[in-house]
Design a protein around this motif. Structure first.
Motif, PDB file in Angstrom:
ATOM      1  N   LEU A 207       0.800  -1.220   0.000  1.00  0.00           N
ATOM      2  CA  LEU A 207       0.000   0.000   0.000  1.00  0.00           C
ATOM      3  C   LEU A 207       0.837   1.276   0.000  1.00  0.00           C
ATOM      4  O   LEU A 207       0.471   2.259  -0.635  1.00  0.00           O
ATOM      5  CB  LEU A 207      -0.955  -0.015   1.204  1.00  0.00           C
ATOM      6  CG  LEU A 207      -2.030   1.052   1.246  1.00  0.00           C
ATOM      7  CD1 LEU A 207      -2.874   1.033  -0.036  1.00  0.00           C
ATOM      8  CD2 LEU A 207      -2.901   0.868   2.460  1.00  0.00           C
ATOM      9  N   VAL A 208       1.974   1.283   0.688  1.00  0.00           N
ATOM     10  CA  VAL A 208       2.815   2.483   0.736  1.00  0.00           C
ATOM     11  C   VAL A 208       3.339   2.814  -0.654  1.00  0.00           C
ATOM     12  O   VAL A 208       3.196   3.937  -1.144  1.00  0.00           O
ATOM     13  CB  VAL A 208       3.971   2.323   1.749  1.00  0.00           C
ATOM     14  CG1 VAL A 208       4.914   3.520   1.693  1.00  0.00           C
ATOM     15  CG2 VAL A 208       3.425   2.135   3.155  1.00  0.00           C
TER      16      VAL A 208
ATOM     17  N   THR B 174       0.453   3.782  -3.063  1.00  0.00           N
ATOM     18  CA  THR B 174      -0.049   5.130  -2.789  1.00  0.00           C
ATOM     19  C   THR B 174       0.899   6.168  -3.375  1.00  0.00           C
ATOM     20  O   THR B 174       0.467   7.135  -4.008  1.00  0.00           O
ATOM     21  CB  THR B 174      -0.214   5.356  -1.274  1.00  0.00           C
ATOM     22  OG1 THR B 174      -1.166   4.402  -0.768  1.00  0.00           O
ATOM     23  CG2 THR B 174      -0.694   6.762  -0.962  1.00  0.00           C
ATOM     24  N   ALA B 175       2.197   5.965  -3.179  1.00  0.00           N
ATOM     25  CA  ALA B 175       3.189   6.892  -3.737  1.00  0.00           C
ATOM     26  C   ALA B 175       3.110   6.912  -5.259  1.00  0.00           C
ATOM     27  O   ALA B 175       3.194   7.976  -5.882  1.00  0.00           O
ATOM     28  CB  ALA B 175       4.591   6.505  -3.273  1.00  0.00           C
TER      29      ALA B 175
ATOM     30  N   SER C 184       0.501   6.320  -7.087  1.00  0.00           N
ATOM     31  CA  SER C 184      -0.711   7.049  -7.442  1.00  0.00           C
ATOM     32  C   SER C 184      -0.482   8.556  -7.370  1.00  0.00           C
ATOM     33  O   SER C 184      -0.895   9.306  -8.255  1.00  0.00           O
ATOM     34  CB  SER C 184      -1.855   6.631  -6.503  1.00  0.00           C
ATOM     35  OG  SER C 184      -3.031   7.336  -6.805  1.00  0.00           O
ATOM     36  N   TRP C 185       0.199   9.017  -6.327  1.00  0.00           N
ATOM     37  CA  TRP C 185       0.522  10.442  -6.212  1.00  0.00           C
ATOM     38  C   TRP C 185       1.470  10.875  -7.331  1.00  0.00           C
ATOM     39  O   TRP C 185       1.342  11.972  -7.864  1.00  0.00           O
ATOM     40  CB  TRP C 185       1.152  10.725  -4.846  1.00  0.00           C
ATOM     41  CG  TRP C 185       0.121  10.935  -3.779  1.00  0.00           C
ATOM     42  CD1 TRP C 185      -0.629   9.973  -3.178  1.00  0.00           C
ATOM     43  CD2 TRP C 185      -0.277  12.174  -3.211  1.00  0.00           C
ATOM     44  NE1 TRP C 185      -1.466  10.552  -2.259  1.00  0.00           N
ATOM     45  CE2 TRP C 185      -1.279  11.891  -2.259  1.00  0.00           C
ATOM     46  CE3 TRP C 185       0.111  13.483  -3.410  1.00  0.00           C
ATOM     47  CZ2 TRP C 185      -1.888  12.887  -1.507  1.00  0.00           C
ATOM     48  CZ3 TRP C 185      -0.496  14.480  -2.658  1.00  0.00           C
ATOM     49  CH2 TRP C 185      -1.483  14.179  -1.723  1.00  0.00           C
TER      50      TRP C 185
ATOM     51  N   VAL D 177       6.701  10.342   1.916  1.00  0.00           N
ATOM     52  CA  VAL D 177       5.624   9.378   2.114  1.00  0.00           C
ATOM     53  C   VAL D 177       6.123   8.288   3.058  1.00  0.00           C
ATOM     54  O   VAL D 177       7.186   7.711   2.830  1.00  0.00           O
ATOM     55  CB  VAL D 177       5.183   8.742   0.777  1.00  0.00           C
ATOM     56  CG1 VAL D 177       4.042   7.754   0.993  1.00  0.00           C
ATOM     57  CG2 VAL D 177       4.784   9.817  -0.236  1.00  0.00           C
TER      58      VAL D 177
ATOM     59  N   GLY E  47       4.669   4.926   5.799  1.00  0.00           N
ATOM     60  CA  GLY E  47       3.571   4.103   6.279  1.00  0.00           C
ATOM     61  C   GLY E  47       3.531   4.150   7.788  1.00  0.00           C
ATOM     62  O   GLY E  47       4.532   4.448   8.440  1.00  0.00           O
TER      63      GLY E  47
ATOM     64  N   LEU F  91       3.175  12.612   4.006  1.00  0.00           N
ATOM     65  CA  LEU F  91       1.972  11.847   3.696  1.00  0.00           C
ATOM     66  C   LEU F  91       2.076  10.516   4.424  1.00  0.00           C
ATOM     67  O   LEU F  91       3.004   9.749   4.194  1.00  0.00           O
ATOM     68  CB  LEU F  91       1.849  11.619   2.186  1.00  0.00           C
ATOM     69  CG  LEU F  91       0.723  10.698   1.739  1.00  0.00           C
ATOM     70  CD1 LEU F  91      -0.633  11.302   2.084  1.00  0.00           C
ATOM     71  CD2 LEU F  91       0.821  10.434   0.251  1.00  0.00           C
TER      72      LEU F  91
ATOM     73  N   VAL G  71       0.580   6.891   5.211  1.00  0.00           N
ATOM     74  CA  VAL G  71      -0.297   5.857   4.665  1.00  0.00           C
ATOM     75  C   VAL G  71      -0.664   4.904   5.800  1.00  0.00           C
ATOM     76  O   VAL G  71       0.215   4.249   6.367  1.00  0.00           O
ATOM     77  CB  VAL G  71       0.405   5.085   3.527  1.00  0.00           C
ATOM     78  CG1 VAL G  71      -0.505   3.998   2.974  1.00  0.00           C
ATOM     79  CG2 VAL G  71       0.861   6.041   2.432  1.00  0.00           C
TER      80      VAL G  71
END
Length: 193
Positions: free
Chosen positions: A46-47, A50-51, A53-54, A145, A147, A178, A180
């Motif tokens: 997920l970490v 998510t990165a 996606s950003w 970013v 987690g 950010l 996560v």
């Protein structure tokens, strides 16, 4: 000439320096600037996802993934954010860090290969907040970013003793952090259970 309280206080005032504070003038735009992403071995996907996606949302900015090995110390910091590091115990010969680095890079390649998101990986050493701050400055990152701490035995105790990396980062550098979430509390469960 004596060294009384006034002279000592003046010397202290001269030795301190003003730390640059967060401000609109220090804001680094997301577009065109990389994100520093803290990773650990066997961390949930997920970490990194998510990165990524950003990164896509910011126009495909580069992701600078970094693992900070707290069992090693920094010998030299390089302008690109990488470091030369060594074993804390000078008599120990522990080359397991090479395998750890390979495992993390292989995991990122499997996860992001073919995604179109540009990325690289740095193996850092020392205090995580300091190492990630140095990397973020070196690459002129827009944000960091991280987690949340992975759940498990002793996780809460480690956070109490070591502190939250996200909180440490937010107190020692001006870039947004950010966070996560990797596990959450079920608010429907009564607290008194």
């Amino acid at each position: 000439m004596g060294s009384g309280p006034t002279e000592a206080r003046e010397g202290w005032e001269m030795a301190t320096r003003e730390v640059p504070q967060p401000s609109p003038e220090r804001l680094t735009p997301f577009a065109g600037h990389p994100l520093v992403v803290a990773v650990t071995p066997r961390q949930p996907e997920l970490v990194a996802l998510t990165a990524a996606s950003w990164s896509r949302a910011a126009g495909g900015v580069r992701l600078c993934f970094a693992y900070v090995d707290t069992t090693r110390f920094v010998v030299e910091e390089h302008p690109d954010g990488s470091v030369r590091h060594a074993e804390i115990d000078p008599d120990a010969v522990d080359d397991t860090w090479h395998e750890r680095r390979r495992q993390i890079e292989d995991s990122l390649t499997q996860l992001l290969g073919g995604s179109g998101v540009p990325w690289d990986f740095r193996y850092l050493a020392g205090r995580p907040d300091r190492a990630l701050t140095h990397l973020a400055r070196a690459v002129d990152a827009a944000a960091v970013v991280v987690g949340t701490r992975a759940p498990g035995p002793g996780a809460r105790l480690r956070e109490v003793v070591e502190g939250s990396l996200a909180v440490q980062l937010s107190h020692h550098q001006h870039r947004p952090v950010l966070v996560v979430p990797l596990s959450v509390v079920d608010w429907t469960t009564p607290l008194w259970r």
